[in-house]
Enzyme design. Structure first.
Site, PDB file in Angstrom:
ATOM      1  N   ASP A  13      49.719  41.981  41.548  1.00 21.50           N
ATOM      2  CA  ASP A  13      49.750  41.332  42.866  1.00 21.50           C
ATOM      3  C   ASP A  13      49.767  42.315  44.035  1.00 21.50           C
ATOM      4  OD1 ASP A  13      49.884  38.473  42.070  1.00 21.50           O
ATOM      5  OD2 ASP A  13      51.818  39.060  41.218  1.00 21.50           O
ATOM      6  N   HIS A  43      43.092  37.514  41.469  1.00 19.88           N
ATOM      7  CA  HIS A  43      42.818  38.479  42.521  1.00 19.88           C
ATOM      8  C   HIS A  43      42.276  37.735  43.734  1.00 19.88           C
ATOM      9  CE1 HIS A  43      42.299  41.820  39.246  1.00 19.88           C
ATOM     10  NE2 HIS A  43      43.486  41.251  39.248  1.00 19.88           N
TER      11      HIS A  43
END
Length: 427
Positions: A13, A43
């Site tokens: 992340d 993503h």
């Protein structure tokens, strides 16, 4: 630009997708190669015109016309999830995503049987859950280790072999998890996978070698180094090699090299259970993210301060990087309360370095995890984030991100890819 490998140095992340999107705007980029993980990747990319997509299997450069995606043999390919992702991209005005996709024939297939097994196994752990995405990634990898006939992308070109392997997998699931959830019959699953093979190009290993000769290639990693299957904090890890290793194997086979780019935020995050020394409940409450919340399988999204000890560990076990991409600099500029952890206090000891162990020694990694649960952070003010990061990690920052789009990113310093290894950290 040259070939570049993009890897997250934390728990995931950190913004790999948005960094890859920025790199793929450069002239001469031919493709994005995915080299670990599978459909559990998330993503998030926001295009300059405001379109937003969560890239899972397609490369995060797909918004740039002409940039292709190649799923290498190290990817775990979920044809059903891939079709759904292609549908969302089509709705966003990218109708040719599947036309620009190639899949290595040796890539393992993730099926509904893997997904059901994953959820049944994780549910059985109760309060001792490891923090799975519930998408069958670990089951895909573990089944292949135990069964030579695990389904692969190339099997989708042979209907009889595909049905035979899916049937064996289905039977294994029903025997191992008699109380597990319902799953589709073999014919329905096979029909969907055969349709997948008719729509995409399934290729041999030589295809990637040609891509590398045609132009610059960005290798896009999934998850983060601290979740690595061998070097992460076991058992709260992934069944995937999240370091540079897979990408560099593919490059070496083609006689190529690439720049190593490590991605990190100006503060730390983690999804689900596991040690998180710098976690701060106040930051979790005041730095929420719309696309990162609590999930039924993955668990809560947690936020903490920058952890120089963990990041140095990531750098050391990977052999260092050529440069850093630092994201969320806009957040750091607006939050003077952010800090940096320069050391851990474990009992009476001050620990500034975690020593990487040999790959495969999971007992050692589990013992390390136990020590981290007892660690307390030794903090200092974060100050000017980019200066502090460059100082505590002793690596140059070559890409700075101040927001979600490519327009919010600045590339500086030595051009990426021009001299791989020249800036390699000496950690």
């Amino acid at each position: 630009m040259g070939h570049v490998i993009v890897v997250d140095l934390g728990f995931g992340d950190a913004g790999k997708g948005t960094v890859v999107d920025r790199l793929c705007e450069a002239a001469g980029v031919a493709a994005v190669v995915r080299f670990n993980g599978g459909a559990q990747a998330a993503h998030n990319v926001v295009a300059r015109d405001g379109r937003a997509h969560t890239f899972a299997q397609f490369g995060s450069g797909t918004f740039t016309p002409g940039v292709r995606t190649h799923l290498s043999r190290f990817m775990l390919v979920d044809p059903l999830a891939l079709a759904a992702e292609a549908g969302h991209l089509r709705a966003l005005g990218v109708p040719d995503a599947l036309d620009r996709l190639t899949v290595d024939r040796d890539a393992l297939l993730t099926t509904p049987y893997h997904r059901a097994a994953n959820r049944a196994r994780e549910a059985a752990r109760g309060a001792a859950r490891h923090g799975s995405c519930g998408m069958g990634i670990g089951e895909t990898a573990s089944y292949a280790l135990a069964h030579d006939d695990a389904p692969r992308a190339g099997d989708c070109l042979s209907p009889a072999r595909l049905r035979r392997r899916l049937a064996a997998l289905r039977d294994w699931y029903l025997a191992a998890f008699p109380s597990g959830g319902d799953v589709p019959d073999v014919d329905a699953c096979a029909d969907a996978f055969l349709a997948f093979a008719e729509r995409v190009r399934i290729v041999g290993g030589g295809h990637l070698h040609r891509l590398l000769r045609e132009g610059d290639v960005v290798f896009e990693g999934a998850q983060g180094v601290l979740l690595d299957e061998w070097h992460g904090f076991h058992p709260y890890t992934t069944w995937s090699t999240t370091t540079f290793a897979n990408a560099e194997t593919l490059l070496a086979e083609a006689g190529e090299t690439a720049t190593r780019l490590g991605v990190l935020r100006t503060y730390a995050t983690r999804h689900g259970p596991g040690p998180f020394v710098t976690e701060d409940a106040r930051l979790t409450a005041t730095l929420p993210e719309a696309h990162n919340g609590t999930g039924p399988w993955q668990g809560a999204f947690r936020v903490g301060h920058l952890d120089a000890v963990a990041l140095r560990y990531a750098l050391e076990l990977t052999g260092g990087v050529d440069g850093l991409a630092v994201t969320h600099l806009d957040v750091a500029g607006a939050r003077p309360d952010l800090r940096v952890c320069r050391a851990y206090a474990i009992g009476e000891r001050r620990v500034e370095r975690l020593e990487p162990g040999p790959p495969g020694d999971l007992d050692r990694q589990a013992a390390l995890t136990g020590r981290l649960f007892d660690a307390r952070p030794v903090y200092a003010p974060l100050g000017r984030a980019e200066e502090t990061i460059a100082d505590v990690l002793d690596v140059p920052i070559v890409l700075r991100s101040y927001g979600p789009t490519a327009a919010d990113k600045a590339v500086s310093g030595q051009p990426l890819g021009r001299n791989p290894g020249a800036l390699r950290s000496a950690v």
